[in-house]
Write an enzyme that holds these catalytic residues in place. Structure first.
Site, PDB file in Angstrom:
ATOM      1  N   GLU A 169       0.840  -1.197   0.000  1.00  0.00           N
ATOM      2  CA  GLU A 169       0.000   0.000   0.000  1.00  0.00           C
ATOM      3  C   GLU A 169       0.876   1.249   0.000  1.00  0.00           C
ATOM      4  O   GLU A 169       1.768   1.386   0.838  1.00  0.00           O
ATOM      5  CB  GLU A 169      -0.897  -0.022   1.240  1.00  0.00           C
ATOM      6  CG  GLU A 169      -1.670   1.250   1.506  1.00  0.00           C
ATOM      7  CD  GLU A 169      -2.801   1.469   0.543  1.00  0.00           C
ATOM      8  OE1 GLU A 169      -2.542   2.116  -0.507  1.00  0.00           O
ATOM      9  OE2 GLU A 169      -3.918   1.009   0.831  1.00  0.00           O
ATOM     10  N   HIS A 211      -0.886   4.352  -0.566  1.00  0.00           N
ATOM     11  CA  HIS A 211      -1.856   5.388  -0.184  1.00  0.00           C
ATOM     12  C   HIS A 211      -1.763   6.638  -1.051  1.00  0.00           C
ATOM     13  O   HIS A 211      -2.092   7.743  -0.606  1.00  0.00           O
ATOM     14  CB  HIS A 211      -1.681   5.770   1.294  1.00  0.00           C
ATOM     15  CG  HIS A 211      -2.319   4.816   2.242  1.00  0.00           C
ATOM     16  ND1 HIS A 211      -1.627   4.146   3.224  1.00  0.00           N
ATOM     17  CD2 HIS A 211      -3.605   4.405   2.369  1.00  0.00           C
ATOM     18  CE1 HIS A 211      -2.437   3.363   3.911  1.00  0.00           C
ATOM     19  NE2 HIS A 211      -3.651   3.500   3.419  1.00  0.00           N
ATOM     20  N   GLU A 243      -0.233  -0.589  -4.589  1.00  0.00           N
ATOM     21  CA  GLU A 243      -1.485   0.153  -4.634  1.00  0.00           C
ATOM     22  C   GLU A 243      -1.234   1.652  -4.607  1.00  0.00           C
ATOM     23  O   GLU A 243      -0.484   2.148  -3.772  1.00  0.00           O
ATOM     24  CB  GLU A 243      -2.366  -0.249  -3.444  1.00  0.00           C
ATOM     25  CG  GLU A 243      -3.701   0.456  -3.425  1.00  0.00           C
ATOM     26  CD  GLU A 243      -4.632  -0.106  -2.356  1.00  0.00           C
ATOM     27  OE1 GLU A 243      -5.530   0.633  -1.920  1.00  0.00           O
ATOM     28  OE2 GLU A 243      -4.446  -1.275  -1.958  1.00  0.00           O
ATOM     29  N   GLU A 300      -9.802   3.010  -5.698  1.00  0.00           N
ATOM     30  CA  GLU A 300     -10.702   3.206  -4.563  1.00  0.00           C
ATOM     31  C   GLU A 300     -11.307   4.599  -4.548  1.00  0.00           C
ATOM     32  O   GLU A 300     -12.379   4.804  -3.980  1.00  0.00           O
ATOM     33  CB  GLU A 300      -9.980   2.950  -3.244  1.00  0.00           C
ATOM     34  CG  GLU A 300      -8.910   3.962  -2.888  1.00  0.00           C
ATOM     35  CD  GLU A 300      -8.324   3.720  -1.506  1.00  0.00           C
ATOM     36  OE1 GLU A 300      -8.905   4.227  -0.536  1.00  0.00           O
ATOM     37  OE2 GLU A 300      -7.296   3.035  -1.408  1.00  0.00           O
ATOM     38  N   HIS A 339     -11.911  -2.588  -3.436  1.00  0.00           N
ATOM     39  CA  HIS A 339     -11.488  -1.957  -2.200  1.00  0.00           C
ATOM     40  C   HIS A 339     -12.605  -2.116  -1.174  1.00  0.00           C
ATOM     41  O   HIS A 339     -13.791  -2.046  -1.503  1.00  0.00           O
ATOM     42  CB  HIS A 339     -11.215  -0.471  -2.449  1.00  0.00           C
ATOM     43  CG  HIS A 339     -10.737   0.275  -1.272  1.00  0.00           C
ATOM     44  ND1 HIS A 339     -11.562   1.032  -0.474  1.00  0.00           N
ATOM     45  CD2 HIS A 339      -9.488   0.406  -0.740  1.00  0.00           C
ATOM     46  CE1 HIS A 339     -10.857   1.595   0.487  1.00  0.00           C
ATOM     47  NE2 HIS A 339      -9.597   1.233   0.353  1.00  0.00           N
TER      48      HIS A 339
END
Length: 393
Positions: free
Chosen positions: A197, A199, A223, A249, A299
């Site tokens: 991840e 973010h 991600e 997401e 997600h």
């Protein structure tokens, strides 16, 4: 056949957990004239009270409507809300109601949602764990908790190893992140997937530097490696690494998803049912992704209703990869809300066969957890990171 007579949002919460952004929950109850009830859920993340009001606003359009007319009802809201295509609050409020309507349709027909969408492609859904690494800072912290995840039977886990770095990351920051990634990889072995991840926190130059470090650890995907609006940066990233990219997401309609897929910028699409338009739009976006040979990894970082709805759709679509889940790291009241009916067993969620989205709500839990206070906010740590990880020592 009943018409919709009420749409009620409930803001629920008790304590701050590893998923700080989801420590509150916006639950939505849709009731029809003959007493049938459907349940939906939507985003919180510093918008909990706003979302409650957004649901109340959109409900004025849905009162008196037939819950079976999901397409007609969607178009009606799209017509009324001039900013629907660019508004998270608008699409997220609609998403909760759409999920609740599918729950109602299932209950009226006596069928689980997956039967109404085409039947099962799979009887169980592969899960990856998230939320497991709260307060992990040292490699030893990550090692210990990663082993605990694998001991529960999970075959995949996701984590953010980047501490308090944002936009730019130094060589020292990359070295610290690598020690954490290495610790997890060695703790779980090569037969367990790790997912990294980001973010959406880095500029493309820093993201590429990070990618060079990550390649040797063979993640299933990375991600949101660059800031989500940085299309040009993502193109440069794709040109400079072989890592598989997952994102989506924050996408709130089909057109945004097509943009990323048409440019070849995404390998796995992570649309979220509470942002994209509920089950109705998520099913469509899965079909579009299939045409681009892109697999879906929905997600899912909120609560048990979204979790249940996502599993229903995962069971159906042919281009399914893996499903995110915080289920074992939910606060207990969230599991109690659905009578612990979607557990993860051996790294998989069994697809519920009950009508609708497959869960029964314990309304006593609603009464016990309605909140009126302010949403959690720690000025020293962004709400979107797993609790206690915004530091390097």
């Amino acid at each position: 056949m009943g018409k919709i007579v009420s749409i009620e949002p409930f803001l629920l919460g008790k304590q701050t957990t590893s998923a700080q952004w989801a420590s509150l929950m916006v639950l939505v109850r849709v009731t029809t004239s003959d007493g049938q009830v459907g349940w939906g859920e939507t985003v919180t993340a510093l918008r909990s009270k706003t979302m409650v009001e957004s649901v109340r606003s959109i409900s004025r359009i849905f009162i008196g409507k037939d819950p079976f007319n999901v397409e007609k009802n969607r178009l009606e809201w799209y017509k009324h809300d001039f900013n629907n295509s660019i508004s998270l609050e608008s699409t997220s409020a609609f998403s909760a109601i759409d999920i609740a309507c599918w729950d109602l349709i299932g209950k009226y027909t006596g069928e689980p949602v997956h039967r109404l969408l085409g039947g099962v492609t799979r009887e169980k859904v592969k899960i990856y764990a998230n939320g497991w690494y709260s307060d992990c800072v040292s490699p030893e912290d990550f090692t210990k908790k990663a082993r605990e995840v694998v001991s529960k039977g999970y075959k995949a886990l996701k984590f953010d190893p980047f501490g308090a770095n944002f936009n730019y990351i130094s060589k020292e920051g990359i070295d610290i992140a690598e020690k954490r990634v290495k610790a997890v990889r060695e703790a779980v072995g090569e037969d367990v997937d790790i997912l990294i991840e980001h973010h959406g926190r880095f500029n493309y130059s820093s993201a590429i530097d990070v990618a060079k470090m990550l390649e040797k650890y063979n993640p299933l995907f990375v991600e949101e490696p660059v800031h989500p609006e940085d299309i040009q940066g993502l193109k440069k990233y794709r040109e400079n690494t072989s890592l598989k990219v997952a994102l989506g997401e924050r996408i709130i309609n089909k057109a945004y998803a097509v943009l990323f897929m048409n440019e070849g910028l995404v390998d796995f699409l992570q649309a979220d049912l509470y942002r994209i338009g509920g089950i109705t739009e998520a099913k469509k976006i899965s079909g579009i992704a299939e045409a681009f040979d892109v697999d879906m990894a929905f997600h899912n970082a909120q609560g048990p209703i979204l979790n249940a709805a996502s599993i229903q759709l995962d069971a159906v679509i042919p281009n399914f990869l893996i499903q995110e889940s915080f289920y074992d790291w939910f606060p207990q009241w969230k599991r109690d809300l659905i009578r612990d009916s979607t557990p993860v067993e051996g790294g998989y969620a069994i697809v519920p066969k009950r009508p609708g989205i497959g869960v029964e709500i314990n309304e006593k839990v609603i009464e016990e957890n309605v909140v009126k206070g302010e949403e959690y906010l720690n000025p020293e740590e962004p709400i979107w990171v797993v609790k206690g990880t915004w530091r390097d020592s």
